[in-house]
Design an enzyme around this catalytic site. Structure first.
Site, PDB file in Angstrom:
ATOM      1  N   ARG A 108      83.661  87.841  40.600  1.00  0.00           N
ATOM      2  CA  ARG A 108      83.977  86.627  41.345  1.00  0.00           C
ATOM      3  C   ARG A 108      83.366  86.666  42.732  1.00  0.00           C
ATOM      4  O   ARG A 108      83.189  87.736  43.321  1.00  0.00           O
ATOM      5  CB  ARG A 108      85.485  86.392  41.396  1.00  0.00           C
ATOM      6  CG  ARG A 108      86.328  87.372  42.157  1.00  0.00           C
ATOM      7  CD  ARG A 108      86.940  88.514  41.334  1.00  0.00           C
ATOM      8  NE  ARG A 108      87.289  88.255  39.955  1.00  0.00           N
ATOM      9  CZ  ARG A 108      88.453  87.734  39.571  1.00  0.00           C
ATOM     10  NH1 ARG A 108      89.347  87.378  40.458  1.00  0.00           N
ATOM     11  NH2 ARG A 108      88.706  87.590  38.303  1.00  0.00           N
ATOM     12  N   ARG A 143      83.475  79.261  44.664  1.00  0.00           N
ATOM     13  CA  ARG A 143      83.970  80.386  43.906  1.00  0.00           C
ATOM     14  C   ARG A 143      83.423  80.412  42.486  1.00  0.00           C
ATOM     15  O   ARG A 143      83.595  79.494  41.710  1.00  0.00           O
ATOM     16  CB  ARG A 143      85.491  80.320  43.855  1.00  0.00           C
ATOM     17  CG  ARG A 143      86.051  81.464  43.065  1.00  0.00           C
ATOM     18  CD  ARG A 143      87.529  81.355  42.921  1.00  0.00           C
ATOM     19  NE  ARG A 143      87.979  82.527  42.195  1.00  0.00           N
ATOM     20  CZ  ARG A 143      89.225  82.741  41.870  1.00  0.00           C
ATOM     21  NH1 ARG A 143      90.149  81.910  42.216  1.00  0.00           N
ATOM     22  NH2 ARG A 143      89.560  83.806  41.208  1.00  0.00           N
ATOM     23  N   ASP A 187      94.104  86.513  47.484  1.00  0.00           N
ATOM     24  CA  ASP A 187      95.426  86.617  46.853  1.00  0.00           C
ATOM     25  C   ASP A 187      96.511  86.667  47.916  1.00  0.00           C
ATOM     26  O   ASP A 187      96.426  87.473  48.854  1.00  0.00           O
ATOM     27  CB  ASP A 187      95.519  87.904  46.016  1.00  0.00           C
ATOM     28  CG  ASP A 187      94.697  87.829  44.751  1.00  0.00           C
ATOM     29  OD1 ASP A 187      94.528  86.719  44.217  1.00  0.00           O
ATOM     30  OD2 ASP A 187      94.214  88.886  44.300  1.00  0.00           O
TER      31      ASP A 187
HETATM   32  N1  ROI Z   1      88.527  95.435  41.082  1.00  0.00           N
HETATM   33  C1  ROI Z   1      88.309  95.758  42.355  1.00  0.00           C
HETATM   34  N2  ROI Z   1      87.876  96.979  42.670  1.00  0.00           N
HETATM   35  N3  ROI Z   1      88.521  94.865  43.382  1.00  0.00           N
HETATM   36  C2  ROI Z   1      88.961  93.608  43.126  1.00  0.00           C
HETATM   37  O1  ROI Z   1      89.153  92.812  44.069  1.00  0.00           O
HETATM   38  C3  ROI Z   1      89.214  93.247  41.795  1.00  0.00           C
HETATM   39  N4  ROI Z   1      89.693  92.002  41.464  1.00  0.00           N
HETATM   40  C4  ROI Z   1      89.976  91.692  40.217  1.00  0.00           C
HETATM   41  C5  ROI Z   1      89.764  92.623  39.072  1.00  0.00           C
HETATM   42  C6  ROI Z   1      88.800  92.005  38.090  1.00  0.00           C
HETATM   43  C7  ROI Z   1      91.115  92.897  38.395  1.00  0.00           C
HETATM   44  N5  ROI Z   1      89.223  93.904  39.477  1.00  0.00           N
HETATM   45  C8  ROI Z   1      88.982  94.199  40.786  1.00  0.00           C
HETATM   46  O2  ROI Z   1      90.494  90.497  39.947  1.00  0.00           O
END
Ligand code: ROI
Length: 155
Positions: A92, A83, A97
């Site tokens: 990332r 990661r 989650d």
């Molecule tokens: N924005 C999108 N579209 N998808 C994500 O999985 C995602 N994950 C995040 C942040 C940076 C808030 N923005 C994201 O952690």
């Protein structure tokens, strides 16, 4: 056994492949069974906009793992994907989650369930609604009822 919902996201290092591989890996978790997953969604980044689009999906696991052990397993999978997380709310390689764990509300230093941003993130709500539209959150709202409140532009 109860149902846990996992949000998957990636915008680095071949995101489609990251998410597809992670879905296959969720099938291998101990004391768990992958019941369903959404299609893969491409979504504009929420948060800092100078980053690539994300690939997002949501999976439903039936699991006998307790919530913190499940979190350990998800973090081990993230680590396996080497990661990369360059900055808070930045790009990332793989994010897993724990969105919902049965009907439980959990608030510990490591884990908040339902995921605190769940109802405001269309890249979570739309894939979740695809596999669990009638699911009720502890707040009393169904997933489907939250969709009109979130802006799906860019999804
Ligand atoms: N924005 C999108 N579209 N998808 C994500 O999985 C995602 N994950 C995040 C942040 C940076 C808030 N923005 C994201 O952690």
């Amino acid at each position: 056994m109860l149902r846990a919902y996992i949000g998957l996201g990636s915008n680095l290092e071949d995101p489609l492949n990251q998410v597809r591989t992670a879905l296959a890996e969720l099938k291998t978790l101990p004391k768990s069974h992958l019941l369903s997953h959404s299609r893969l969604y491409r979504s504009a980044p929420q948060g800092p906009v100078d980053q690539a689009d994300y690939i997002n999906a949501v999976a439903c696991l039936e699991t006998a793992l307790d919530a913190h052990t499940l979190l350990d397993e998800l973090q081990a999978l993230e680590n396996k994907h080497a990661r990369v997380r360059l900055q808070h709310w930045g790009p990332r390689s793989l994010d897993l989650d724990l969105l919902l764990y049965g009907t439980q509300t959990i608030d510990t230093e490591r884990l908040q369930v339902p995921h605190p941003w769940l109802s405001r993130r269309c890249f979570v709500l739309y894939p979740l609604a695809e596999i669990a539209a009638d699911l009720m959150l502890p707040s009393g709202s169904s997933i489907a009822s939250l969709l009109p409140l979130c802006d799906a532009t860019g999804l």
